[in-house]
Enzyme design. Structure first.
Site, PDB file in Angstrom:
ATOM      1  N   ASP A   1      40.093  26.132  29.152  1.00 18.70           N
ATOM      2  CA  ASP A   1      38.856  25.608  29.713  1.00 18.70           C
ATOM      3  C   ASP A   1      37.715  25.955  28.765  1.00 18.70           C
ATOM      4  O   ASP A   1      37.848  26.839  27.916  1.00 18.70           O
ATOM      5  CB  ASP A   1      38.631  26.248  31.089  1.00 18.70           C
ATOM      6  CG  ASP A   1      37.471  25.624  31.837  1.00 18.70           C
ATOM      7  OD1 ASP A   1      37.101  24.493  31.504  1.00 18.70           O
ATOM      8  OD2 ASP A   1      36.932  26.288  32.741  1.00 18.70           O
TER       9      ASP A   1
ATOM     10  N   ASP B   1      42.672  24.222  38.144  1.00 18.08           N
ATOM     11  CA  ASP B   1      43.599  24.538  37.057  1.00 18.08           C
ATOM     12  C   ASP B   1      45.000  24.867  37.568  1.00 18.08           C
ATOM     13  O   ASP B   1      45.950  24.955  36.773  1.00 18.08           O
ATOM     14  CB  ASP B   1      43.086  25.739  36.252  1.00 18.08           C
ATOM     15  CG  ASP B   1      41.770  25.446  35.554  1.00 18.08           C
ATOM     16  OD1 ASP B   1      41.636  24.356  34.991  1.00 18.08           O
ATOM     17  OD2 ASP B   1      40.869  26.311  35.583  1.00 18.08           O
TER      18      ASP B   1
ATOM     19  N   ASP C   1      40.735  29.167  35.273  1.00 19.10           N
ATOM     20  CA  ASP C   1      40.228  30.099  36.279  1.00 19.10           C
ATOM     21  C   ASP C   1      40.004  29.458  37.640  1.00 19.10           C
ATOM     22  O   ASP C   1      39.837  30.150  38.629  1.00 19.10           O
ATOM     23  CB  ASP C   1      38.918  30.734  35.809  1.00 19.10           C
ATOM     24  CG  ASP C   1      37.859  29.699  35.455  1.00 19.10           C
ATOM     25  OD1 ASP C   1      38.032  28.519  35.828  1.00 19.10           O
ATOM     26  OD2 ASP C   1      36.868  30.055  34.803  1.00 19.10           O
TER      27      ASP C   1
END
Length: 913
Positions: free
Chosen positions: A350, A650, A646
């Protein structure tokens, strides 16, 4: 059925396919009247109770499904493993031979491994429960023309839901009204900034999830404003339900190491059993031994050759790697995951908070006097304004800079406080950037002298504050540059500086930066209220600032080292492609970087995506489903993929990846539950340490197997040679078990303390399709097995021919095998010659060898041990000098072949160059 039934409320000519719920396709394009017709509801009075109850019966409750697996099935599934089969066979054989302690130890290993795997799967199932907990309990719904507080699970499609600041959105909705409404959608997009919501129609047909400004999604949070919306998807048909569904669909799979070990274990067990059967029938045909003696010999062959210590040794090496990573703030949930990172060749990550600080920061200032940059990354308390020559600007003496800093401090509502040594923001990220700028440059907090203020409104795109500055009253404004310039032109149509400012705005925007304009105008001392109609009158456009979530300073170096190690880092984000690409370039993530967006991925077929996936480094405006598709496509290209994340969004990709890595501090429980490893410090550079440790773990596992197999096979070969030569076996079954047990407890564990070899991070990821052992390794295992077995047989036959008793000859042969192991250990420890500066690098190995020698003295000289293991009190020369000489022969031969291999490797690498 719910999936089909929900589509009944949709016009039949609509395309129901979408990355979200079926009913969401093109909802953003519909007007309020069209939505009321489509969902057979009323925007003012809502559904009737009767209609709502009918829909509840048809579609089911607004809740997420969790299909609970039986714990017994999960537990017994852990035994379906070829390594476990080998251990089980060994346990049964030792039990039949009445070696009960060995059976108990091996059985304990099997059960312990089963419990480890069981608790991991239970942990993964808990991730599904955590997603379910994200849905709120109650929400305000308009039914029968009345505003009622209802249980969220009773909400149905077509319900009109009321939203206010502090609420969680109970279902996926198309907004009908939005009054300065902002919603934090990090649950779905991963982006922490609140999103401005609108009620107007969006004309485009394909709109990324993050840009659907007139939609609200279940499990997201309202941060400010209010609004109403019509429910368009509930339960498993909502976006959060889609994530839940994806997590359920992703099947747990064996790690590359476990696949390699399973394949090796099956090959070894079949080969050993085939040789045993062949020898049994050959022995019967030739009538070498009596049937009972032959049976014992064959069982001894299987027990001696079977590397029963291999699974335990591998587990210990993995456990040591796990312990080391824990000390580096990487918590590994499954032992094989330690090694997987060493095989990874793609790390997907990310952007926000992982590659960047998640701290919106002013990095650029533009005024009529010049262009400047601001030092100090994130909310750092120190920083300076630098001119284009990188010299510190004296802002106190620059009228424009002084005014801009003052406006930044006076128009912000954000503040900071120290928490565990880090600056924590209270307020909106853009305000935080301006407060941070003021704090860095002036060294103090803004002292706001507010008389009146006009809060930011997404419709007007600016905010204003009336302040008293010494003897003058000012109206200070911040907002979209184009909006402020239009305000000026309203009062001054001849304003000539617009294009100049817009060019500067475009320049910063192309760098992925959010651009905010700042200006002020003098007002009368009698003004007590902000008058929006007067904004722009004699307005001074002081300047613009470029704001971005800056890259973490340490990440660039980590990415460079990962690239050097043959690992590509890919960015997957819900953010704008220009911003993402700008960050990727700043971090030097590759050459000629290319970005692709989620909607562009949706247009590709599965095969087209697989063919093109390696071309892209940046994936922007992605949905949770996009992330999952990206990981699957990369795996189809035979990549070993790590996914770092996180958020709840995800979770499916974390579970699908070969190794999922979650953030420990800002990571959600859902992400942690789906991941194999958790970074306790949220530091991306820990991934670099984990990759290095993973490679070291694999190297040491490979060395352990290269050590165990030839020494185990040497024991088996002694039995084979004895049968073929029709002679008494030099070693007793109990002695073979002692060799395996002692080596399992001592000498083979020397490898877990071996440090990383030079160049471990320059050779590239290992090819998992090639297995654990190379052709050289197989040849080495064969000749070392034959060498140690031959030396044992030759010395036994020679000494017994000269009159040595069978017991003393057997004791000598036992020590020859042990010393062969010891000297072979020194050869196999690393790729350097044995007598080099690396000889004492692993000091623990010498302590382990000392313990082994003490145990050998015990088995030889202690009377009760002599009875059990058929040994005798042999003299120093035959018991220790001869075994040392044979061990030295093993070392010399293996070292000569090591030199040949090193020379060959150098020539091969030169020819490639």
């Amino acid at each position: 059925m719910q999936d089909d039934q929900q589509t009944h409320l949709i016009e039949q000519d609509e395309d129901t396919g979408d990355d979200g719920a079926p009913s969401q396709k093109q909802n953003w394009q519909k007007s309020s009247a069209q939505l009321e017709n489509r969902y057979q509801t009323d925007a003012i009075t809502g559904l009737s109770t009767e209609a709502a109850e009918q829909r509840l019966k048809k579609f089911g409750k607004n809740e997420l499904e969790v299909k609970k697996k039986s714990n017994w099935i999960l537990f017994f599934k852990q035994f379906n493993n070829s390594i476990v089969y080998i251990l089980a066979i060994t346990a049964i054989v030792t039990l039949l031979m009445r070696h009960y302690p060995d059976s108990i130890v091996i059985g304990s290993v099997i059960i312990a491994n089963a419990f480890v795997g069981f608790f991991q799967e239970v942990s993964a199932d808990n991730a599904l429960n955590k997603i379910q907990e994200l849905l709120v309990a109650e929400s305000f719904v308009i039914r029968d023309g009345q505003r009622k507080l209802m249980e969220v699970k009773e909400i149905v499609i077509g319900d009109i839901v009321s939203l206010e600041a502090g609420d969680s959105v109970p279902a996926d909705m198309r907004l009908l009204t939005a009054d300065n409404l902002k919603i934090q959608e990090s649950t779905l997009t991963g982006e922490t900034n609140s999103v401005d919501k609108i009620e107007e129609v969006i004309a485009k047909e394909n709109v990324p999830l993050a840009e659907r400004a007139n939609m609200a999604f279940a499990a997201t949070a309202v941060t400010s404003g209010s609004g109403t919306g019509i429910v368009v998807a509930t339960g498993m048909q909502s976006q959060i339900g889609k994530i839940q569904s994806d997590v359920i669909k992703v099947k747990s799979k064996a790690t590359p190491l476990m696949k390699n070990l399973n394949r090796l274990g099956i090959t070894l067990s079949l080969a050993i059993l085939a040789i045993a059967v062949l020898l049994f029938f050959l022995g019967m045909h030739l009538e070498i031994y009596s049937l009972p003696t032959l049976t014992v010999a064959i069982i001894t062959l299987v027990v001696g050759s079977m590397p029963e210590g291999m699974p335990a040794s591998v587990s210990v090496v993995l456990a040591m790697g796990t312990r080391k990573l824990t000390g580096k703030n990487a918590i590994v949930k499954t032992l094989p995951a330690v090694e997987t990172l060493g095989a990874v060749d793609i790390v997907n990550t990310d952007k926000t908070g992982t590659l960047t600080k998640n701290e919106m920061t002013v990095t650029d200032i533009v005024t009529l006097n010049g262009e400047y940059t601001v030092s100090g990354v994130g909310y750092d308390a120190s920083g300076q304004i630098l001119d284009t020559n990188n010299r510190v600007a004296t802002w106190e003496n620059d009228d424009k800079l002084r005014k801009l800093i003052k406006i930044a401090g006076q128009t912000t509502d954000a503040s900071f406080h120290l928490e565990d040594g880090a600056w924590v923001l209270t307020g909106e990220p853009t305000d935080g950037a301006l407060t941070g700028l003021y704090h860095k440059i002036t060294g103090k907090e803004p002292d706001v002298t507010e008389i009146d203020s006009l809060p930011f409104d997404s419709e007007f795109r600016y905010s204003a504050r009336l302040v008293q500055d010494e003897r003058q009253r000012y109206l200070m404004v911040k907002g979209a540059p184009q909006t402020l310039l239009n305000k000026i032109k309203k009062f001054n149509p001849e304003f000539a500086g617009e294009q100049q400012w817009l060019d500067k705005v475009v320049k910063l925007s192309k760098q992925g930066k959010r651009v905010v304009g700042l200006g002020l105008q003098k007002v009368n001392e009698t003004e007590e209220l902000v008058n929006p109609a007067k904004i722009g009158e004699q307005f001074e456009f002081v300047g613009i600032v470029g704001i971005i979530d800056p890259p973490r300073e340490e990440v660039k170096a980590a990415i460079r080292q990962l690239r050097y190690a043959g690992v590509k880092v890919k960015m997957i984000t819900g953010d704008d492609p220009n911003t993402a690409l700008a960050i990727a370039n700043q971090l030097d993530m590759g050459e000629n970087l290319k970005a692709v967006t989620g909607p562009e991925l949706d247009k590709m077929s599965d095969q087209e995506l697989i063919d093109k996936i390696d071309k892209y480094t940046v994936f922007a405006r992605t949905t949770p489903s996009d992330k999952l598709k990206i990981v699957k496509a990369q795996q189809q290209r035979k990549h070993v993929v790590s996914m770092t994340g996180d958020g709840v969004n995800d979770a499916p990709a974390l579970k699908q990846a070969d190794i999922g890595v979650a953030m420990g501090i800002k990571g959600t429980d859902v992400a942690k539950g789906s991941a194999d490893m958790v970074l306790a410090d949220d530091n991306f550079t820990t991934v670099l340490s984990a990759v290095k440790e993973g490679r070291l773990v694999f190297d040491n596992i490979r060395k352990t197997i290269r050590f165990l197999l030839p020494t185990s096979f040497a024991e088996g070969l002694i039995v084979v040679f004895s049968i073929l030569l029709d002679q008494t076996m030099p070693l007793y079954p109990t002695q073979l078990l002692w060799i395996n047990m002692v080596s399992a407890l001592t000498i083979q564990f020397a490898f877990i303390f071996e440090p990383a070899e030079n160049g471990i991070m320059t050779r590239g990821p290992r090819d998992i399709s090639r297995g654990i052992l190379t052709k050289f390794d197989i040849v080495e295992i064969a000749y070392v097995s034959i060498l140690i077995a031959s030396l044992g047989m030759i010395m036994y036959n020679g000494m017994t021919a000269l009159g040595m008793s069978h017991v003393m000859g057997s004791t000598m042969t036992l020590n020859i095998i042990i010393f062969g192991k010891i000297f072979y250990l020194f050869n196999i420890r690393n790729n350097h010659l044995v007598f080099s500066k690396y000889f004492f690098q692993n000091k623990i190995a010498f302590y382990i060898i000392g313990i082994l020698l003490l145990l050998q003295m015990g088995i030889i000289y202690l009377p009760f041990m002599q009875e059990i293991f058929h040994t005798g009190s042999i003299n120093f020369f035959y018991g220790w000098v001869i075994p040392s000489i044979t061990g030295l022969i093993v070392l010399i031969v293996t070292e000569l072949l090591k030199i040949a291999r090193l020379v060959y490797s150098k020539k091969a690498s030169k020819s490639k160059i």
